[in-house]
Scaffold this motif. Structure first.
Motif, short mmCIF file in Angstrom:
data_model
loop_
_atom_site.label_atom_id
_atom_site.label_comp_id
_atom_site.label_asym_id
_atom_site.label_seq_id
_atom_site.Cartn_x
_atom_site.Cartn_y
_atom_site.Cartn_z
N VAL A 32 -11.45 13.72 39.87
CA VAL A 32 -11.92 12.67 40.99
C VAL A 32 -10.82 11.46 40.70
N GLN A 33 -10.15 10.99 41.55
CA GLN A 33 -9.47 9.78 41.62
C GLN A 33 -9.68 9.01 42.87
N ALA A 34 -9.88 7.85 42.75
CA ALA A 34 -10.28 6.84 43.74
C ALA A 34 -8.82 6.69 44.59
N GLY A 35 -8.95 6.99 45.91
CA GLY A 35 -8.10 6.64 46.93
C GLY A 35 -7.02 7.71 46.78
N ALA A 36 -7.17 8.80 46.01
CA ALA A 36 -5.85 9.67 46.13
C ALA A 36 -6.68 11.12 46.58
N ALA A 37 -5.72 11.97 47.12
CA ALA A 37 -6.33 13.18 47.67
C ALA A 37 -6.37 14.25 46.47
N VAL A 38 -7.39 14.89 46.22
CA VAL A 38 -7.39 15.90 45.31
C VAL A 38 -6.79 17.02 45.45
N PRO A 39 -5.73 17.67 44.93
CA PRO A 39 -5.01 18.91 45.06
C PRO A 39 -6.38 20.09 44.98
N ASP A 40 -5.93 20.87 45.75
CA ASP A 40 -6.80 22.23 46.09
C ASP A 40 -6.30 23.09 44.89
N ILE A 41 -7.11 23.00 43.85
CA ILE A 41 -6.85 23.92 42.61
C ILE A 41 -7.30 25.33 42.91
N THR A 42 -8.10 25.76 44.05
CA THR A 42 -8.18 27.18 44.04
C THR A 42 -6.82 27.83 44.94
N ALA A 43 -6.37 26.79 45.78
CA ALA A 43 -5.25 27.19 46.51
C ALA A 43 -3.93 27.33 45.49
N LEU A 44 -3.87 26.34 44.65
CA LEU A 44 -2.74 26.57 43.52
C LEU A 44 -2.78 27.93 42.77
N ARG A 45 -4.20 28.14 42.39
CA ARG A 45 -4.43 29.45 41.57
C ARG A 45 -4.11 30.60 42.30
N ALA A 46 -4.64 30.63 43.62
CA ALA A 46 -4.14 31.84 44.38
C ALA A 46 -2.60 31.98 44.78
N GLU A 47 -1.86 30.78 44.89
CA GLU A 47 -0.53 31.05 44.78
C GLU A 47 0.05 31.30 43.53
N TYR A 48 -0.37 30.96 42.42
CA TYR A 48 0.11 31.28 41.13
C TYR A 48 -0.22 32.90 40.87
N HIS A 49 -1.15 33.57 41.52
CA HIS A 49 -1.41 34.80 41.15
C HIS A 49 -0.48 35.67 42.24
N ARG A 50 -0.30 34.99 43.22
CA ARG A 50 0.61 35.79 44.24
C ARG A 50 2.14 35.83 43.91
N VAL A 51 2.58 34.77 43.30
CA VAL A 51 3.95 34.51 42.91
C VAL A 51 4.35 35.22 41.53
N LEU A 52 3.23 35.05 40.56
CA LEU A 52 3.63 35.73 39.17
C LEU A 52 2.72 36.95 39.00
N LYS A 54 -0.03 37.51 38.05
CA LYS A 54 -1.15 37.54 37.17
C LYS A 54 -2.18 36.36 37.47
N ARG A 55 -3.35 36.45 36.83
CA ARG A 55 -4.22 35.21 37.08
C ARG A 55 -3.86 34.00 35.98
N PRO A 56 -4.03 32.79 36.57
CA PRO A 56 -3.84 31.76 35.78
C PRO A 56 -4.86 31.36 34.64
N PHE A 57 -4.39 30.54 33.65
CA PHE A 57 -5.47 30.10 32.62
C PHE A 57 -6.37 29.15 33.43
N ASN A 58 -7.93 29.28 33.39
CA ASN A 58 -8.62 28.17 33.97
C ASN A 58 -8.54 27.03 33.43
N GLY A 59 -7.98 26.58 32.33
CA GLY A 59 -7.90 25.06 31.81
C GLY A 59 -6.73 24.37 32.22
N TRP A 60 -5.83 25.12 33.05
CA TRP A 60 -4.71 24.54 33.54
C TRP A 60 -5.23 23.30 34.75
#
Length: 74
Positions: A32-52, A54-60
């Motif tokens: 959480v960062q004040a005043g900044a939009a938090v990127p949607d980690i779920t969407a990025l994980r779905a895109e990683y899975h679609r592109v590569l 394989k499932r991404p590491f949850n610690g990233w």
């Protein structure tokens, strides 16, 4: 039973106001960062899975995922 103090509840809160106040006190939150939009980690994980394919590491974090997706596309 774990004690629940004000600080532990505030550190778990998703309100960006807590992030700015606690950041000034030395308690940093990366999700959480004040005043900044938090990127949607779920969407990025779905895109990683679609592109590569394989499932991404949850610690990233979002920045690491975006870098790996860009590297795979480029």
């Amino acid at each position: 039973m774990k004690k629940s103090h004000y600080m532990t509840r505030a550190l778990r809160a998703q309100d960006p106001r807590y992030s700015s106040i606690l950041g000034k006190l030395g308690y940093e939150r990366t999700d959480v960062q004040a005043g900044a939009a938090v990127p949607d980690i779920t969407a990025l994980r779905a895109e990683y899975h679609r592109v590569l394919g394989k499932r991404p590491f949850n610690g990233w974090d979002a920045e690491t995922l975006a870098a790996k997706i860009a590297e795979a596309k480029g």
